[in-house]
Enzyme design. Structure first.
Site, PDB file in Angstrom:
ATOM      1  N   GLU A 159      -2.104  -8.367   4.514  1.00 40.71           N
ATOM      2  CA  GLU A 159      -1.990  -8.533   5.973  1.00 40.71           C
ATOM      3  C   GLU A 159      -3.281  -8.194   6.717  1.00 40.71           C
ATOM      4  O   GLU A 159      -3.422  -8.539   7.895  1.00 40.71           O
ATOM      5  CB  GLU A 159      -0.831  -7.677   6.503  1.00 40.71           C
ATOM      6  CG  GLU A 159      -1.125  -6.200   6.700  1.00 40.71           C
ATOM      7  CD  GLU A 159      -1.094  -5.352   5.437  1.00 40.71           C
ATOM      8  OE1 GLU A 159      -1.036  -4.119   5.561  1.00 40.71           O
ATOM      9  OE2 GLU A 159      -1.138  -5.922   4.317  1.00 40.71           O
ATOM     10  N   CYS A 163       0.834  -1.202   0.000  1.00 42.61           N
ATOM     11  CA  CYS A 163       0.000   0.000   0.000  1.00 42.61           C
ATOM     12  C   CYS A 163       0.875   1.261   0.000  1.00 42.61           C
ATOM     13  O   CYS A 163       1.450   1.607  -1.021  1.00 42.61           O
ATOM     14  CB  CYS A 163      -1.003  -0.014   1.135  1.00 42.61           C
ATOM     15  SG  CYS A 163      -2.349   1.185   0.889  1.00 42.61           S
ATOM     16  N   HIS A 173      -3.800  -4.937   0.666  1.00 40.80           N
ATOM     17  CA  HIS A 173      -3.320  -5.266   2.013  1.00 40.80           C
ATOM     18  C   HIS A 173      -3.512  -6.757   2.306  1.00 40.80           C
ATOM     19  O   HIS A 173      -4.490  -7.143   2.943  1.00 40.80           O
ATOM     20  CB  HIS A 173      -4.103  -4.464   3.056  1.00 40.80           C
ATOM     21  CG  HIS A 173      -3.691  -3.044   3.206  1.00 40.80           C
ATOM     22  ND1 HIS A 173      -2.576  -2.660   3.930  1.00 40.80           N
ATOM     23  CD2 HIS A 173      -4.249  -1.908   2.732  1.00 40.80           C
ATOM     24  CE1 HIS A 173      -2.474  -1.343   3.900  1.00 40.80           C
ATOM     25  NE2 HIS A 173      -3.475  -0.859   3.176  1.00 40.80           N
TER      26      HIS A 173
END
Length: 236
Positions: free
Chosen positions: A174, A94, A172
């Site tokens: 994560e 990002c 993202h």
């Protein structure tokens, strides 16, 4: 293999105790893949002594814009260019995706179409991969030495590969669904349009291919010196 996590932002205080900070999320995402981690709060000007202090680097997301005037931006851009020159691998997620592009001669802007939020489908050279998104800035000019390896209708330059040295993703991997839901509750109101958040909530149960990206990130770190094999795994 030790990876230095260059933290450029922080999880909201309301979510941090339960869900962790950004480095925690990356360590969970990449667990069991032959990597160890060391953390640096570069947002607070805590930088490594050199680009070779770790075997590779991972730049996190951030609430800041890459084009904004913060003390850590220029030193981080210099660090990126130095690591590239030294062939030390970097992954950017990002904000990390954006700051790397900017450091290497690309351009980042606030996107005229607004936000991308929630489970989002990306075309990785013919393979559909669904990951959580949370951004309104985008890479609008790709550096000359970068190759676009993922895209969708909203985000043309969704993942970039800089030979065997840097691999960056706008999404993202994560972010788990519960964290994305927390972001919408804590940061979303008044910032992200309500209709967009409603659409994102409707997809929160969609399967994510976060582990597909985790495997590619780990392979990139382990194989970066073998340019063709590393690049082929990411493009596939």
């Amino acid at each position: 293999m030790q990876i230095g996590i260059l933290q450029t932002g922080a999880s909201p205080d309301a979510l941090k105790d339960q869900m962790g900070d950004y480095p925690d999320m990356f360590e969970r995402l990449l667990a069991g893949r032959g990597l160890t981690f060391r953390r640096y709060r570069v947002e607070l000007m805590e930088f490594p002594a050199s680009v070779t202090e770790c075997d590779g680097w991972l730049i996190t997301g951030s609430r800041h814009g890459a084009y904004e005037d913060h003390p850590f931006i220029k030193p981080l851009e210099a660090f990126i260019r130095d690591a590239y020159a030294a062939h030390v691998p970097i992954v950017g997620i990002c904000f990390g995706h954006q700051i790397i592009a900017q450091a290497m001669g690309g351009k980042v802007e606030r996107h005229e179409k607004g936000w991308s939020v929630g489970p989002t489908d990306y075309d990785f050279n013919g393979e559909k991969i669904t990951l959580n998104a949370w951004h309104r800035d985008q890479v609008v000019k790709v550096p000359e030495n970068a190759e676009v390896i993922a895209t969708n209708e909203f985000c043309e330059n969704a993942a970039l590969l800089y030979d065997d040295r840097m691999f960056t993703v706008q999404a993202h991997p994560e972010f788990r669904p519960e964290f994305l839901d927390g972001l919408m509750r804590t940061r979303g109101p008044g910032l992200v349009p309500d209709d967009l958040m409603a659409k994102a909530r409707a997809r929160l149960a969609d399967p994510l291919q976060d582990q597909t990206l985790a495997a590619r990130i780990a392979a990139f770190f382990h194989d970066h010196r073998q340019t063709k094999p590393g690049a082929e795994k990411l493009r596939a």
